[in-house]
Design a protein around this motif. Structure first.
Motif, short mmCIF file in Angstrom:
data_model
loop_
_atom_site.label_atom_id
_atom_site.label_comp_id
_atom_site.label_asym_id
_atom_site.label_seq_id
_atom_site.Cartn_x
_atom_site.Cartn_y
_atom_site.Cartn_z
N PHE A 119 42.57 -13.11 -39.40
CA PHE A 119 42.02 -13.33 -40.74
C PHE A 119 42.88 -14.34 -41.50
CE2 PHE A 119 39.15 -10.10 -39.87
CZ PHE A 119 38.39 -9.73 -40.97
N ASN A 120 44.19 -14.15 -41.45
CA ASN A 120 45.12 -15.01 -42.18
C ASN A 120 45.02 -16.45 -41.72
OD1 ASN A 120 47.53 -15.34 -44.01
ND2 ASN A 120 48.50 -15.91 -42.08
N ASN A 121 44.93 -16.66 -40.42
CA ASN A 121 44.85 -18.00 -39.87
C ASN A 121 43.57 -18.71 -40.28
OD1 ASN A 121 45.66 -20.21 -38.08
ND2 ASN A 121 43.99 -19.51 -36.77
N LEU A 122 42.44 -18.00 -40.22
CA LEU A 122 41.16 -18.62 -40.58
C LEU A 122 41.08 -18.94 -42.07
CD1 LEU A 122 38.69 -16.52 -38.39
CD2 LEU A 122 39.45 -18.87 -38.01
N ILE A 123 41.61 -18.04 -42.89
CA ILE A 123 41.60 -18.28 -44.34
C ILE A 123 42.51 -19.45 -44.70
CG2 ILE A 123 42.31 -17.31 -46.57
CD1 ILE A 123 41.36 -14.57 -45.51
N ARG A 124 43.71 -19.47 -44.15
CA ARG A 124 44.64 -20.56 -44.43
C ARG A 124 44.09 -21.91 -43.94
NH1 ARG A 124 49.99 -19.82 -45.78
NH2 ARG A 124 50.68 -17.67 -46.10
N ASN A 125 43.44 -21.91 -42.78
CA ASN A 125 42.86 -23.14 -42.26
C ASN A 125 41.79 -23.69 -43.20
OD1 ASN A 125 44.38 -23.52 -40.00
ND2 ASN A 125 42.72 -23.27 -38.54
N SER A 126 40.97 -22.79 -43.74
CA SER A 126 39.91 -23.22 -44.65
C SER A 126 40.48 -23.85 -45.91
CB SER A 126 39.02 -22.03 -45.03
OG SER A 126 38.26 -21.59 -43.93
N ILE A 127 41.60 -23.31 -46.38
CA ILE A 127 42.25 -23.88 -47.57
C ILE A 127 42.94 -25.20 -47.22
CG2 ILE A 127 44.05 -23.51 -49.31
CD1 ILE A 127 43.46 -20.52 -49.12
N LYS A 128 43.62 -25.22 -46.08
CA LYS A 128 44.37 -26.42 -45.67
C LYS A 128 43.44 -27.61 -45.46
CE LYS A 128 47.61 -28.07 -42.14
NZ LYS A 128 48.41 -27.69 -40.94
N MET A 134 46.56 -20.41 -53.21
CA MET A 134 45.19 -20.35 -53.75
C MET A 134 45.13 -20.94 -55.15
SD MET A 134 43.72 -16.66 -52.41
CE MET A 134 42.16 -16.98 -53.26
N ARG A 135 46.17 -20.65 -55.95
CA ARG A 135 46.20 -21.17 -57.32
C ARG A 135 46.36 -22.69 -57.30
NH1 ARG A 135 50.29 -18.50 -59.04
NH2 ARG A 135 49.10 -16.73 -59.86
N LYS A 136 47.21 -23.19 -56.41
CA LYS A 136 47.44 -24.64 -56.31
C LYS A 136 46.18 -25.38 -55.88
CE LYS A 136 50.31 -28.02 -53.88
NZ LYS A 136 51.40 -28.21 -52.86
N ASP A 147 38.18 -33.45 -53.36
CA ASP A 147 37.41 -33.46 -54.60
C ASP A 147 36.64 -32.16 -54.84
OD1 ASP A 147 35.70 -33.79 -52.50
OD2 ASP A 147 34.45 -35.31 -53.46
N GLN A 148 36.91 -31.13 -54.04
CA GLN A 148 36.15 -29.89 -54.17
C GLN A 148 37.04 -28.69 -53.85
OE1 GLN A 148 32.69 -29.76 -51.66
NE2 GLN A 148 31.74 -28.09 -52.79
N PRO A 149 37.17 -27.74 -54.78
CA PRO A 149 38.00 -26.55 -54.51
C PRO A 149 37.45 -25.77 -53.32
CG PRO A 149 37.45 -26.72 -56.84
CD PRO A 149 36.60 -27.72 -56.12
N PRO A 150 38.33 -25.21 -52.50
CA PRO A 150 37.88 -24.46 -51.33
C PRO A 150 37.15 -23.17 -51.73
CG PRO A 150 40.25 -24.90 -51.25
CD PRO A 150 39.78 -25.31 -52.58
N LEU A 151 36.04 -22.93 -51.08
CA LEU A 151 35.29 -21.69 -51.24
C LEU A 151 35.14 -21.07 -49.85
CD1 LEU A 151 33.56 -19.61 -52.74
CD2 LEU A 151 31.58 -21.13 -52.39
N ILE A 152 35.67 -19.86 -49.69
CA ILE A 152 35.63 -19.17 -48.40
C ILE A 152 34.79 -17.91 -48.56
CG2 ILE A 152 37.02 -18.16 -46.55
CD1 ILE A 152 39.40 -19.75 -47.99
#
Length: 277
Positions: free
Chosen positions: A177-186, A149-151, A191-196
């Motif tokens: 939950f973990n899979n959906l959150i990680r997918n959104s970040i991946k 998340m920090r990266k 050019d835009q930080p992920p917002l979940i």
């Protein structure tokens, strides 16, 4: 709330006939028949047919893996072994062949492990359900992916004010939950930080949990039928096996729920989990 208790529902069939006097109904004669058993039988039959279709679909997915994913590493292993048996090859060639053989064996091992994970989704009989707090679940996942998340400068905004818990299997819910959150970040934009944004609501005896992101999105006009398929990938510039959404759907359905998707290219994706209370 006691998740173990539920109201008793009865199905009835009514037959009636009115008695009229001077244009007005003065009496009604009829009967009331309990058809609960018949309706339950019909429901079970419908569910069984649905399960059969789902199993057939799963068998097709396994057939695809066997015919495509397993064939390549197996053929490579056979080829490397045959060449290594040739006594005329030198040490450098032998070393290169052994390296290739090792990679093919590792690839085959990974595929078998993936297949084992899929099979384990259906084996949940030994696990016990418990009350799971959504807020606690998200906090645990955030702690486990702090560096990621920090990266990516990712933010997770959760709203569980309407309903914050569910009676279910924690291992599966955590994995979903973990899979959906990680997918959104991946699959976020460069050019835009992920917002979940994660939100839960309760309506008509069901819990709805939405996962909304601002990522790359998926073209559902061309890919809708493949979204939850096995080994399907939609952003080939990133590494992946195409198993995440397939596993997530299998886990949600194993818990008696449903998962839907709404998405547009470069506008993000919304996954909705639906569970009976």
């Amino acid at each position: 709330m006691n998740y173990r208790s539920c109201p008793i529902i009865k199905w009835v069939r009514t037959i009636g006939q009115g008695e009229f006097f001077e244009g007005k109904c003065i009496k009604i004669y009829g009967s009331l028949q309990d058809i609960t058993e018949r309706k339950n039988t019909e429901t079970e039959r419908t569910k069984m047919i649905s399960d059969i279709f789902q199993r057939n679909s799963n068998l097709e997915q396994f057939s695809y893996i066997v015919s495509h994913n397993l064939r390549a590493p197996t053929a490579n292993i056979i080829g490397f072994v045959e060449i290594l048996q040739n006594e005329t090859i030198n040490q450098l060639e032998q070393k290169e062949l052994l390296q290739g053989l090792s990679k093919s064996v590792s690839a085959l091992d990974n595929i078998i492990k993936d297949l084992n994970k899929i099979l384990q989704v259906k084996n949940k009989d030994s696990e016990e359900k418990e009350v799971i707090l959504f807020s606690q679940l998200v906090n645990e996942i955030k702690m486990s992916i702090t560096n990621l998340m920090r990266k990516k400068r990712a933010r997770i905004v959760a709203d569980f004010t309407d309903v914050d818990n569910i009676y279910s299997l924690k291992n599966y819910m955590h994995s979903i939950f973990n899979n959906l959150i990680r997918n959104s970040i991946k699959y976020s934009k460069l050019d835009q930080p992920p917002l979940i944004e994660i939100k839960s609501t309760k309506k008509n005896g069901k819990i709805f949990i939405t996962f909304k992101d601002n990522g790359l999105g998926i073209d559902l006009n061309t890919q809708d039928a493949k979204v939850f398929g096995l080994c399907n990938r939609f952003h080939t510039h990133l590494k992946g096996k195409g198993m995440g959404l397939f596993m997530g759907k299998a886990q949600v359905e194993s818990l008696g729920g449903k998962i839907t998707i709404a998405s547009e290219i470069n506008k993000g994706t919304v996954f909705t989990l639906i569970f009976e209370i």
